[in-house]
Design an enzyme around this catalytic site. Structure first.
Site, PDB file in Angstrom:
ATOM      1  N   ARG A   1      84.873  34.584  29.837  1.00  0.00           N
ATOM      2  CA  ARG A   1      84.282  34.987  28.485  1.00  0.00           C
ATOM      3  C   ARG A   1      85.110  35.996  27.691  1.00  0.00           C
ATOM      4  O   ARG A   1      84.796  36.135  26.377  1.00  0.00           O
ATOM      5  CB  ARG A   1      82.988  35.834  29.065  1.00  0.00           C
ATOM      6  CG  ARG A   1      82.141  34.992  29.821  1.00  0.00           C
ATOM      7  CD  ARG A   1      81.028  35.622  30.579  1.00  0.00           C
ATOM      8  NE  ARG A   1      81.759  36.607  31.427  1.00  0.00           N
ATOM      9  CZ  ARG A   1      81.008  37.513  32.237  1.00  0.00           C
ATOM     10  NH1 ARG A   1      79.781  37.605  32.144  1.00  0.00           N
ATOM     11  NH2 ARG A   1      81.497  38.426  33.123  1.00  0.00           N
TER      12      ARG A   1
ATOM     13  N   SER B   1      74.472  36.905  33.906  1.00  0.00           N
ATOM     14  CA  SER B   1      73.003  36.783  34.640  1.00  0.00           C
ATOM     15  C   SER B   1      72.446  38.179  34.643  1.00  0.00           C
ATOM     16  O   SER B   1      71.235  38.291  34.579  1.00  0.00           O
ATOM     17  CB  SER B   1      73.307  36.249  36.071  1.00  0.00           C
ATOM     18  OG  SER B   1      73.885  35.000  35.910  1.00  0.00           O
TER      19      SER B   1
ATOM     20  N   LYS C   1      74.533  41.412  49.474  1.00  0.00           N
ATOM     21  CA  LYS C   1      73.717  41.583  48.069  1.00  0.00           C
ATOM     22  C   LYS C   1      72.596  41.043  47.853  1.00  0.00           C
ATOM     23  O   LYS C   1      72.593  39.606  48.227  1.00  0.00           O
ATOM     24  CB  LYS C   1      74.851  41.260  46.939  1.00  0.00           C
ATOM     25  CG  LYS C   1      74.270  41.613  45.569  1.00  0.00           C
ATOM     26  CD  LYS C   1      75.289  41.663  44.544  1.00  0.00           C
ATOM     27  CE  LYS C   1      74.740  41.766  43.101  1.00  0.00           C
ATOM     28  NZ  LYS C   1      75.876  41.125  42.052  1.00  0.00           N
TER      29      LYS C   1
HETATM   30  O1  LIG Z   1      76.685  35.400  34.436  1.00  0.00           O
HETATM   31  C1  LIG Z   1      77.952  35.893  34.951  1.00  0.00           C
HETATM   32  O2  LIG Z   1      77.841  36.823  35.779  1.00  0.00           O
HETATM   33  C2  LIG Z   1      79.272  35.416  34.663  1.00  0.00           C
HETATM   34  C3  LIG Z   1      80.334  35.796  35.111  1.00  0.00           C
HETATM   35  C4  LIG Z   1      81.615  35.283  34.557  1.00  0.00           C
HETATM   36  C5  LIG Z   1      81.723  34.166  33.880  1.00  0.00           C
HETATM   37  N1  LIG Z   1      82.607  33.467  33.507  1.00  0.00           N
HETATM   38  N2  LIG Z   1      82.055  32.351  32.696  1.00  0.00           N
HETATM   39  C6  LIG Z   1      80.880  32.636  32.472  1.00  0.00           C
HETATM   40 BR1  LIG Z   1      79.756  31.362  31.635  1.00  0.00          BR
HETATM   41  C7  LIG Z   1      80.474  33.651  33.173  1.00  0.00           C
HETATM   42  C8  LIG Z   1      79.186  34.082  33.652  1.00  0.00           C
END
Ligand SMILES: O=C(O)c1ccc2[nH]nc(Br)c2c1
Length: 161
Positions: free
Chosen positions: A90, A127, A41
């Protein structure tokens, strides 16, 4: 010496990531924030840039180091005497995948995974979302550290930063 790893892509690091990292740094003697190198990726920032940003935004935590790895997280844990993986959650939607990963890692190498509820302020953040918004000129400065906002502007909207 209790060591933990916070693995991820961090392409780029967000305030949600930084919140988790700071909280883990308060719980463990040493924390490795490990950027996963996914050869299949192409990210927006290369691994070196991600490490540079992470290094800058975690400078306040003397027990946090930044590294990168390709391959299994548990192999990195074995090689660096790390006994626990800490992941942010999250929302319920994160749980299925993370549960599978944690059960596999426990079976593979006896490495435990601890889950930390993200601060509700950041539970919508990713992100990918940050990059999508920044690409179209949206203000992501409330959601990422300043150095990241600056790099996003330079990378995605050259001539406007
Ligand atoms: O930015 C992401 O893709 C991503 C993924 C999974 C994630 N778990 N906790 C956080 Br903070 C978090 C951020």
């Amino acid at each position: 010496m209790r060591r933990a790893i916070c693995p991820g892509s961090f392409d780029p690091v967000t305030n949600g990531h930084l919140d988790i990292i700071g909280r883990v740094a308060n719980l463990y003697d040493e924390v490795v924030v490990a950027v996963f190198v996914n050869q299949s990726k192409v990210g927006l920032f290369d691994v070196g840039e991600r490490i540079e940003m992470l290094t800058e935004v975690t400078r306040q935590y003397p027990n946090v180091t930044i590294d990168s790895f390709a391959g299994l997280t548990v192999d990195y844990c074995r090689a660096h005497d790390i006994s626990v993986i800490v992941k942010g959650l999250r929302a319920v939607s994160d749980f299925d995948y993370e549960l599978q990963q944690s059960q596999m890692n426990l079976g593979l190498a006896g490495v435990e995974t601890l889950f930390m509820a993200t601060n509700p302020l950041y539970s919508f953040l990713s992100s990918s979302l940050v990059k999508d918004v920044a690409k179209w000129g949206g203000d992501v400065s409330p959601h990422v550290p300043d150095v990241v906002a600056q790099r996003l502007a330079t990378r995605l909207r050259p001539g406007t930063a």
